[in-house]
Design an enzyme around this catalytic site. Structure first.
Site, PDB file in Angstrom:
ATOM      1  N   HIS A   1     -12.927   2.050  -1.072  1.00 18.66           N
ATOM      2  CA  HIS A   1     -12.568   0.617  -2.480  1.00 18.66           C
ATOM      3  C   HIS A   1     -11.734  -0.325  -1.751  1.00 18.66           C
ATOM      4  O   HIS A   1     -10.806   1.213  -0.596  1.00 18.66           O
ATOM      5  CB  HIS A   1     -11.412   1.368  -3.013  1.00 18.66           C
ATOM      6  CG  HIS A   1     -10.197   0.439  -3.716  1.00 18.66           C
ATOM      7  ND1 HIS A   1     -10.892  -0.590  -4.791  1.00 18.66           N
ATOM      8  CD2 HIS A   1      -9.156   0.519  -4.255  1.00 18.66           C
ATOM      9  CE1 HIS A   1      -9.639  -1.474  -4.714  1.00 18.66           C
ATOM     10  NE2 HIS A   1      -8.821  -0.761  -4.801  1.00 18.66           N
TER      11      HIS A   1
ATOM     12  N   CYS B   1      -9.307   1.191 -10.263  1.00 20.84           N
ATOM     13  CA  CYS B   1      -9.724   0.453  -9.043  1.00 20.84           C
ATOM     14  C   CYS B   1     -10.900   2.036  -9.005  1.00 20.84           C
ATOM     15  O   CYS B   1     -12.156   2.026  -7.961  1.00 20.84           O
ATOM     16  CB  CYS B   1      -9.303   0.687  -7.971  1.00 20.84           C
ATOM     17  SG  CYS B   1      -7.439  -0.526  -7.764  1.00 20.84           S
TER      18      CYS B   1
ATOM     19  N   ASN C   1      -8.685  -7.410  -2.722  1.00 21.45           N
ATOM     20  CA  ASN C   1      -8.818  -6.083  -3.358  1.00 21.45           C
ATOM     21  C   ASN C   1      -9.163  -6.706  -4.331  1.00 21.45           C
ATOM     22  O   ASN C   1      -8.756  -7.191  -6.147  1.00 21.45           O
ATOM     23  CB  ASN C   1      -7.941  -5.441  -3.950  1.00 21.45           C
ATOM     24  CG  ASN C   1      -7.539  -4.165  -4.451  1.00 21.45           C
ATOM     25  OD1 ASN C   1      -8.556  -4.018  -5.247  1.00 21.45           O
ATOM     26  ND2 ASN C   1      -6.456  -3.209  -4.772  1.00 21.45           N
TER      27      ASN C   1
HETATM   28  O1  UT7 Z   1      -6.007  -0.720  -5.491  1.00 25.09           O
HETATM   29  C1  UT7 Z   1      -5.039  -0.467  -5.744  1.00 25.09           C
HETATM   30  C2  UT7 Z   1      -4.358   0.710  -5.049  1.00 25.09           C
HETATM   31  N1  UT7 Z   1      -3.249  -0.152  -4.331  1.00 25.09           N
HETATM   32  C3  UT7 Z   1      -2.994  -0.205  -3.603  1.00 25.09           C
HETATM   33  O2  UT7 Z   1      -4.037   0.398  -2.733  1.00 25.09           O
HETATM   34  C4  UT7 Z   1      -2.039  -1.089  -2.511  1.00 25.09           C
HETATM   35  C5  UT7 Z   1      -1.173   0.218  -1.308  1.00 25.09           C
HETATM   36  N2  UT7 Z   1       0.229  -0.621  -1.127  1.00 25.09           N
HETATM   37  C6  UT7 Z   1      -0.120  -1.743   0.002  1.00 25.09           C
HETATM   38  O3  UT7 Z   1      -1.822  -1.907   0.640  1.00 25.09           O
HETATM   39  C7  UT7 Z   1       0.764  -1.972   0.807  1.00 25.09           C
HETATM   40  O4  UT7 Z   1       2.176  -1.606   0.727  1.00 25.09           O
HETATM   41  C8  UT7 Z   1       1.326  -3.972   0.432  1.00 25.09           C
HETATM   42  C9  UT7 Z   1       0.189  -4.172   1.371  1.00 25.09           C
HETATM   43  C10 UT7 Z   1       0.943  -3.687  -0.881  1.00 25.09           C
HETATM   44  C11 UT7 Z   1       1.964  -3.729   1.468  1.00 25.09           C
HETATM   45  O5  UT7 Z   1       3.256  -3.008   2.703  1.00 25.09           O
HETATM   46  P1  UT7 Z   1       3.663  -2.194   2.849  1.00 25.09           P
HETATM   47  O6  UT7 Z   1       3.833  -2.407   4.372  1.00 25.09           O
HETATM   48  O7  UT7 Z   1       3.899  -1.365   2.390  1.00 25.09           O
HETATM   49  O8  UT7 Z   1       4.954  -3.285   2.854  1.00 25.09           O
HETATM   50  P2  UT7 Z   1       6.464  -3.269   2.377  1.00 25.09           P
HETATM   51  O9  UT7 Z   1       6.100  -3.432   0.243  1.00 25.09           O
HETATM   52  O10 UT7 Z   1       6.830  -2.285   2.663  1.00 25.09           O
HETATM   53  O11 UT7 Z   1       7.097  -4.341   2.447  1.00 25.09           O
HETATM   54  C12 UT7 Z   1       7.334  -4.496   4.101  1.00 25.09           C
HETATM   55  C13 UT7 Z   1       7.416  -6.453   3.948  1.00 25.09           C
HETATM   56  C14 UT7 Z   1       9.800  -6.255   2.998  1.00 25.09           C
HETATM   57  O12 UT7 Z   1      10.345  -7.211   3.599  1.00 25.09           O
HETATM   58  P3  UT7 Z   1      11.990  -6.357   4.433  1.00 25.09           P
HETATM   59  O13 UT7 Z   1      12.653  -5.347   2.734  1.00 25.09           O
HETATM   60  O14 UT7 Z   1      11.545  -5.575   4.807  1.00 25.09           O
HETATM   61  O15 UT7 Z   1      12.620  -7.368   4.633  1.00 25.09           O
HETATM   62  C15 UT7 Z   1       8.838  -7.183   1.767  1.00 25.09           C
HETATM   63  O16 UT7 Z   1      10.118  -8.322   0.899  1.00 25.09           O
HETATM   64  O17 UT7 Z   1       7.661  -7.566   3.704  1.00 25.09           O
HETATM   65  C16 UT7 Z   1       7.819  -8.467   2.998  1.00 25.09           C
HETATM   66  N3  UT7 Z   1       6.781  -8.635   2.291  1.00 25.09           N
HETATM   67  C17 UT7 Z   1       5.855  -9.741   2.414  1.00 25.09           C
HETATM   68  N4  UT7 Z   1       6.314 -10.421   2.823  1.00 25.09           N
HETATM   69  C18 UT7 Z   1       5.253 -11.345   3.088  1.00 25.09           C
HETATM   70  C19 UT7 Z   1       6.619  -8.172   0.690  1.00 25.09           C
HETATM   71  N5  UT7 Z   1       4.893  -8.464   0.132  1.00 25.09           N
HETATM   72  C20 UT7 Z   1       5.090  -9.949   1.365  1.00 25.09           C
HETATM   73  C21 UT7 Z   1       4.434 -10.834   1.807  1.00 25.09           C
HETATM   74  N6  UT7 Z   1       4.241 -11.915   2.586  1.00 25.09           N
HETATM   75  N7  UT7 Z   1       3.425 -11.404   0.691  1.00 25.09           N
END
Ligand code: UT7
Length: 332
Positions: free
Chosen positions: A259, A118, A289
């Site tokens: 980004h 990225c 993204n």
């Molecule tokens: O471009 C390269 C760099 N990339 C980035 O900068 C991405 C950086 N990371 C992020 O943007 C975020 O971490 C994400 C958007 C990927 C995830 O958001 P988060 O707030 O960190 O969520 P999480 O991974 O902690 O997940 C929270 C909950 C989980 O459920 P539990 O364990 O709390 O029951 C996940 O299983 O959300 C669940 N979850 C989803 N639910 C619905 C994860 N993905 C999804 C989804 N739909 N697509």
């Protein structure tokens, strides 16, 4: 670091491209256990573009490159270098830049890929700046292009809702002494988090086998929370480093082009830099993204719709796999 003579290279034109097909959050609800509400709230994304099956990364790069050349009023024959930032080129070998050179009809000029995920477009910009600064090359095409829809596990809701396909390009040339151009670029890599965002199989470490295909180890894997924290911290740090190197304050920045990985990351960077979110160019809701393509697509949009005007100071920052990150301060 900005030298006493001012910028040595400048952006002569930009271009962007996204495939026609749009995949909305509602469409994704039919593919995986997710919801429009979750995706919108956690990322800011509403839709992303997905390439046609017959479309390749170099095809997308070609459209963006032609649009940038048109703005720069140059032909492909005027280019003396082509740099493509991508991790999803047409084939593992040769470089996507080689195919782009052929499709553009450019001369036999050095054409190579840069792999910084990225952050790749900022790496390409910095490399081009050094070549122009050194005087050996004058007109350099830089492109960020990703066809990530082919590298995503469409059954993994933690990644498939995030990414989109697209390409963005800029033609760079010598500065003309009017203060416009690349003021400074700042680049970093720290592999402590190398495994937190990677494609495990398909390289020399782990070949693709029936087992690795079955385990989807040829697709993007990400520990989102680790990357999120690193993105906020390091993109803010790199932005500050660029301002410090130029001896400028955040107030002198007219636009920030970050980004586009997550709207919450962008908001937190805005807070840390104490720059109003209104001064950030944001289009993540429409593209998701697009990795190395996200900055040049946003830059091009803001340029074409008149938000960014000639002479505006623009700060760019990005972070991605590696992890590699960086910033650029540019007077447009
Ligand atoms: O471009 C390269 C760099 N990339 C980035 O900068 C991405 C950086 N990371 C992020 O943007 C975020 O971490 C994400 C958007 C990927 C995830 O958001 P988060 O707030 O960190 O969520 P999480 O991974 O902690 O997940 C929270 C909950 C989980 O459920 P539990 O364990 O709390 O029951 C996940 O299983 O959300 C669940 N979850 C989803 N639910 C619905 C994860 N993905 C999804 C989804 N739909 N697509």
């Amino acid at each position: 670091m900005a030298s006493e003579q001012g910028p040595h290279s400048r952006i002569l034109g930009t271009g962007g491209y996204a495939p026609e097909r749009v995949l909305t959050n509602r469409d994704l609800e039919k593919l995986v256990d997710t919801s429009d509400e979750w995706i919108t709230e956690r990322t800011g994304i509403k839709q992303r573009h997905v390439a046609r099956p017959d479309e390749t990364a170099s095809d997308m790069a070609l459209v963006a490159a032609r649009r940038a050349l048109e703005i720069a009023r140059l032909d492909a024959a005027d280019l003396d270098m082509i740099i493509v930032a991508t991790i999803s080129g047409d084939v593992p070998m040769p470089a996507c830049a080689a195919y782009l050179q052929r499709k553009l009809g450019a001369g036999p000029v050095p054409s190579f890929d840069v792999s910084a995920a990225c952050a790749g477009f900022l790496y390409a910009m910095s490399i081009a700046d050094q070549f122009i600064r050194g005087g050996s090359h004058k007109r350099i095409l830089i492109v960020g292009v990703e066809l990530l829809s082919r590298l995503i596990d469409w059954q993994d809701r933690t990644t498939c809702v995030l990414f989109g396909d697209g390409a963005g390009a800029a033609v760079m040339g010598p500065a003309t002494g009017d203060g416009r151009g690349i003021i400074t670029t700042q680049l970093y890599t720290d592999a402590a988090l190398a495994e937190s965002l990677c494609i495990p199989a398909g390289g020399s470490r782990e070949q693709i086998t029936a087992e690795s295909l079955n385990a989807k180890r040829d697709k993007v894997q990400m520990v989102g929370k680790d990357i999120f924290k690193a993105a906020v911290k390091n993109m803010s740090q790199a932005s500050r480093a660029a301002l410090d190197a130029a001896g400028m304050s955040a107030d002198s920045v007219r636009w920030v082009v970050p980004h586009q990985a997550n709207l919450r990351i962008i908001s937190q960077i805005a807070e840390r830099l104490d720059i109003a979110l209104e001064r950030f160019v944001i289009n993540i809701e429409r593209y998701g993204n697009t990795s190395s393509a996200s900055i040049p697509i946003a830059l091009d949009e803001a340029f074409r719709d008149g938000r960014i005007k000639p002479g505006d100071t623009v700060l760019m920052c990005a972070l991605g796999a590696g992890i590699s990150w960086g910033s650029a301060l540019v007077r447009m």
